[in-house]
Design an enzyme around this catalytic site. Structure first.
Site, short mmCIF file in Angstrom:
data_model
loop_
_atom_site.label_atom_id
_atom_site.label_comp_id
_atom_site.label_asym_id
_atom_site.label_seq_id
_atom_site.Cartn_x
_atom_site.Cartn_y
_atom_site.Cartn_z
N SER A 13 0.81 -1.24 0.00
CA SER A 13 0.00 0.00 0.00
C SER A 13 0.83 1.27 0.00
O SER A 13 0.46 2.27 0.59
CB SER A 13 -0.95 0.07 1.21
OG SER A 13 -1.70 -1.09 1.30
N LYS A 30 2.84 1.24 -5.18
CA LYS A 30 3.68 0.57 -6.20
C LYS A 30 3.01 0.64 -7.56
O LYS A 30 3.67 0.87 -8.58
CB LYS A 30 3.90 -0.88 -5.76
CG LYS A 30 4.79 -1.69 -6.67
CD LYS A 30 5.51 -2.80 -5.89
CE LYS A 30 4.56 -3.66 -5.07
NZ LYS A 30 4.12 -4.88 -5.75
N GLU A 72 3.65 -16.78 -0.78
CA GLU A 72 3.03 -17.07 -2.07
C GLU A 72 3.67 -16.32 -3.23
O GLU A 72 3.42 -16.64 -4.39
CB GLU A 72 1.52 -16.85 -2.03
CG GLU A 72 1.08 -15.44 -1.76
CD GLU A 72 0.78 -15.19 -0.28
OE1 GLU A 72 1.59 -15.64 0.56
OE2 GLU A 72 -0.23 -14.54 0.01
N GLN A 83 17.18 -2.15 3.47
CA GLN A 83 18.36 -3.01 3.35
C GLN A 83 17.97 -4.48 3.50
O GLN A 83 18.42 -5.34 2.74
CB GLN A 83 19.38 -2.67 4.45
CG GLN A 83 19.96 -1.28 4.34
CD GLN A 83 20.84 -0.97 5.54
OE1 GLN A 83 21.56 -1.83 6.04
NE2 GLN A 83 20.79 0.26 6.03
N CYS A 123 -24.33 1.45 -13.47
CA CYS A 123 -24.70 0.04 -13.38
C CYS A 123 -25.78 -0.16 -12.31
O CYS A 123 -26.93 0.13 -12.55
CB CYS A 123 -23.46 -0.82 -13.16
SG CYS A 123 -23.76 -2.51 -13.69
N LEU A 124 -25.39 -0.55 -11.09
CA LEU A 124 -26.42 -0.67 -10.05
C LEU A 124 -27.15 0.67 -9.89
O LEU A 124 -28.36 0.70 -9.69
CB LEU A 124 -25.77 -1.08 -8.72
CG LEU A 124 -26.72 -1.13 -7.52
CD1 LEU A 124 -27.79 -2.20 -7.71
CD2 LEU A 124 -25.96 -1.37 -6.23
N GLN A 145 -29.89 0.86 -12.25
CA GLN A 145 -31.00 -0.03 -11.86
C GLN A 145 -31.81 0.62 -10.72
O GLN A 145 -33.04 0.56 -10.72
CB GLN A 145 -30.45 -1.39 -11.45
CG GLN A 145 -29.68 -2.08 -12.60
CD GLN A 145 -29.00 -3.38 -12.20
OE1 GLN A 145 -28.94 -3.74 -11.02
NE2 GLN A 145 -28.48 -4.10 -13.18
N ARG A 166 -25.22 -8.82 -14.03
CA ARG A 166 -26.06 -9.93 -14.45
C ARG A 166 -27.44 -9.44 -14.87
O ARG A 166 -28.05 -9.98 -15.78
CB ARG A 166 -26.26 -10.93 -13.31
CG ARG A 166 -25.04 -11.68 -12.93
CD ARG A 166 -25.33 -12.84 -11.98
NE ARG A 166 -24.06 -13.45 -11.65
CZ ARG A 166 -23.24 -12.98 -10.70
NH1 ARG A 166 -23.61 -11.95 -9.98
NH2 ARG A 166 -22.09 -13.56 -10.47
N HIS A 198 -20.19 0.58 -17.10
CA HIS A 198 -19.33 1.34 -16.18
C HIS A 198 -18.46 2.33 -16.96
O HIS A 198 -17.33 2.00 -17.31
CB HIS A 198 -18.42 0.39 -15.40
CG HIS A 198 -19.14 -0.46 -14.41
ND1 HIS A 198 -19.39 -0.03 -13.13
CD2 HIS A 198 -19.65 -1.70 -14.50
CE1 HIS A 198 -20.04 -0.98 -12.47
NE2 HIS A 198 -20.21 -2.01 -13.29
N GLU A 220 -16.83 4.67 -15.91
CA GLU A 220 -15.66 5.11 -15.15
C GLU A 220 -14.37 4.42 -15.56
O GLU A 220 -13.28 4.92 -15.30
CB GLU A 220 -15.89 4.92 -13.63
CG GLU A 220 -15.98 3.49 -13.13
CD GLU A 220 -17.40 2.93 -13.12
OE1 GLU A 220 -18.25 3.43 -13.90
OE2 GLU A 220 -17.66 1.98 -12.35
#
Ligand code: GLN
Length: 546
Positions: free
Chosen positions: A17, A20, A153, A196, A384-385, A388, A465, A510, A512
């Site tokens: 955070s 990057k 990971e 370092q 979108c929503l 609606q 959907r 969308h 945006e």
């Protein structure tokens, strides 16, 4: 075959955070401004196959590419800064890699061999990187490894980018490490030790960074840079200070001022032009000019984490710059609008945005926001929503009942104005079952949307959907809800707007995701343009200027 592209691998150290993704996006912008073609890839070490099923609270916004891939929000930064269109090849997760490896193992592709992290998983990762190089034909591929060095990971990804140095040749690869320098109040100094350690960890894997970008909230003294250079074995000029910027779009210029661009060009022996960041700098200057504030309320479900709506926030800012207004966002939790005294939150807003979302929580609060916008003629943009919601609210007023709804929230509603389309009803499972990515939309002339775009057809990105239910199209249209954008076959309402309202527009897509700092999205532009004409004071209703 050896790829012709050059590669920049960006890793993170110390903490996450620290921006990057913005650093990577800025590197891309610098190279583009030097005449290079650039593509970017984000390698995410988590096991989800894509971030589509992750809660925005966990991972922020899900960014959707034109080709319909649900990706990490960093791809949004890359697209906005570099002004490139990225694809599904640009976001790779460990889950995605492992599914491919396991599928290959089941098919017998590994000819009975033992399937292992090295070489099978690392080969798969390298394959994805090379695949992007081949498909994009870009001069430079920037690859960001998510997370920080030391994450369990992340190891296969680091190993894969280490192997890339031998695969493509050491002159064609640059390793950039982004770290963070914490500030100790008691002694008033910035500490380099975590950097370092992080570089030591990276070197134990076999990666020696060429450049270290040091993020810090404080000014970085020359002595700290020299110390990092000495301990981490990099050239002093390759330790680049990246102090927290007031405006993220300043970062490309900051990097150029530290001579970062020159260093990259030289190390990778790129045939580059001299830098041309003039337009970019002018744009950033425009952003920092003083302008009258324009209060905009964003009513959503995930407002506690602003990263959930990062593209919406950026799009509103881009449109604000264009209209010379300082857009001031108030984040309103939709659930708060379900409480008494709910109007207070909206009282000062010159415009209301209801962004995308899933699930029932907060829906009634959003409907209240839409009603408020309609009745008080406050500009409203539904994404979108949010579109609606606008349809549901309008239908409730036309039919005189609160029962009109989307079948997402009420399966038994007698007025399912938003519903699954025939053919979609059998779909179950959560991942990748939506209408995703670009779909064409024909605009209806002489509507708010048609005028804003000033085009007849556009392509916009979807992620949903449910759809506007055509059974109600005529009735709602007669009552004043104009379908102003339609799929080319006319079957789907892509944009709806209120006829008798200064600006109440909802998009099933969308917009945006397509806004750029130097090219605001037409609908955001039109929305802010309309909000500009609404002067509000305290709880006062609108006072039109014109
Ligand atoms: N939940 C709605 C749907 O699935 C809206 C989705 C969204 O806003 N992205 O149709």
């Amino acid at each position: 075959m050896k790829p012709t592209a050059k590669f920049i691998f960006v890793t993170g150290g110390v903490v996450s955070s620290v921006g990057k993704g913005i650093a990577v996006a800025s590197i891309g912008r610098i190279l583009k401004s030097r005449g290079q073609t650039v593509s970017v890839q984000k390698l995410d070490p988590y096991l989800n196959v894509d971030p589509g099923t992750m809660s925005p609270y966990q991972h922020g916004e899900v960014f959707v590419t034109a080709d319909g891939c649900e990706t990490d929000l960093d791809l949004g930064h890359y697209e906005r800064f570099i002004d490139v269109e990225l694809s599904r090849d640009c976001n790779v997760t460990a889950g995605d890699i492992y599914s491919s490896v396991i599928a290959k193992e089941r098919r017998g592709d590994y000819l009975g061999g033992t399937t292992q992290v090295i070489p099978h998983v690392t080969n798969e990762i390298r394959g994805r990187i090379l695949n992007l190089a081949e498909k994009s034909h870009a001069d430079v591929i920037i690859v960001e490894v998510g997370g920080t060095v030391g994450d369990i990971e992340g190891l296969p990804f680091l190993e894969a980018i280490r192997q890339m140095r031998n695969e493509v040749g050491k002159d064609d690869v640059l390793y950039v490490h982004v770290t963070y320098l914490p500030y100790i109040m008691a002694t008033r100094e910035l500490k380099t030790k975590p950097t370092q350690h992080s570089v030591k960890e990276l070197r134990s894997i076999g990666i020696q960074p060429d450049v270290i970008l040091c993020r810090s909230d404080y000014e970085i003294p020359e002595s700290a840079r020299a110390k990092i250079a000495l301990f981490c074995d990099v050239k002093p000029e390759a330790v680049i200070p990246l102090e927290t910027a007031e405006n993220i779009y300043e970062v490309p210029s900051t990097l150029e001022e530290a001579n970062f661009g020159e260093q990259v060009i030289e190390s990778l022996r790129l045939q580059a032009l001299s830098t041309d960041l003039v337009d970019w700098r002018i744009m950033v200057e425009k952003m920092t000019e003083e302008h009258d504030p324009l209060p905009i309320a964003v009513v959503g479900k995930y407002v506690d984490l602003h990263d959930s709506y990062i593209s919406v926030r950026e799009s509103l800012q881009h449109a604000g710059i264009h209209h010379e207004r300082a857009v001031e966002l108030t984040w309103i939790s939709a659930e708060d609008l379900e409480q008494d005294g709910w109007e207070q939150g909206l009282a000062g807003a010159s415009g209301i945005v209801v962004p995308g979302g899933f699930g029932e929580r907060g829906i009634e609060g959003m409907v209240r926001a839409a009603r408020y916008a309609r009745e008080f003629e406050i500009p409203y943009l539904g994404l979108c929503l949010g579109m609606q919601i606008m349809v549901i609210e309008f239908a409730r007023s036309v039919f005189g009942t609160n029962e009109a709804n989307s079948t997402e929230f009420d399966l038994e509603t007698p007025y399912p104005v938003i519903a699954l389309m025939p053919g979609q009803r059998e779909v179950d499972g959560m991942g990748g079952t939506m209408r995703l990515g670009n779909y064409p939309c024909d605009l209806v002339a002489e509507t708010r949307a048609g005028n804003a775009y000033n085009a007849s057809t556009v392509a916009e990105r979807h992620r949903h959907r449910y759809e506007f239910n055509n059974q109600y199209r005529e009735q709602l249209s007669d009552a004043g809800l104009t379908p102003s954008g339609l799929s080319p076959d006319g079957a789907l309402v892509e944009i709806a707007e209120l006829r008798d309202h200064p600006f109440m527009v909802g998009t099933q897509f969308h917009p945006e995701f397509r806004s750029r700092p130097n090219r605001p999205h037409p609908l955001f532009g039109a929305f802010i343009g309309s909000a500009k004409g609404v002067l509000r004071e305290g709880g006062q209703h609108k006072l039109p200027i014109t």
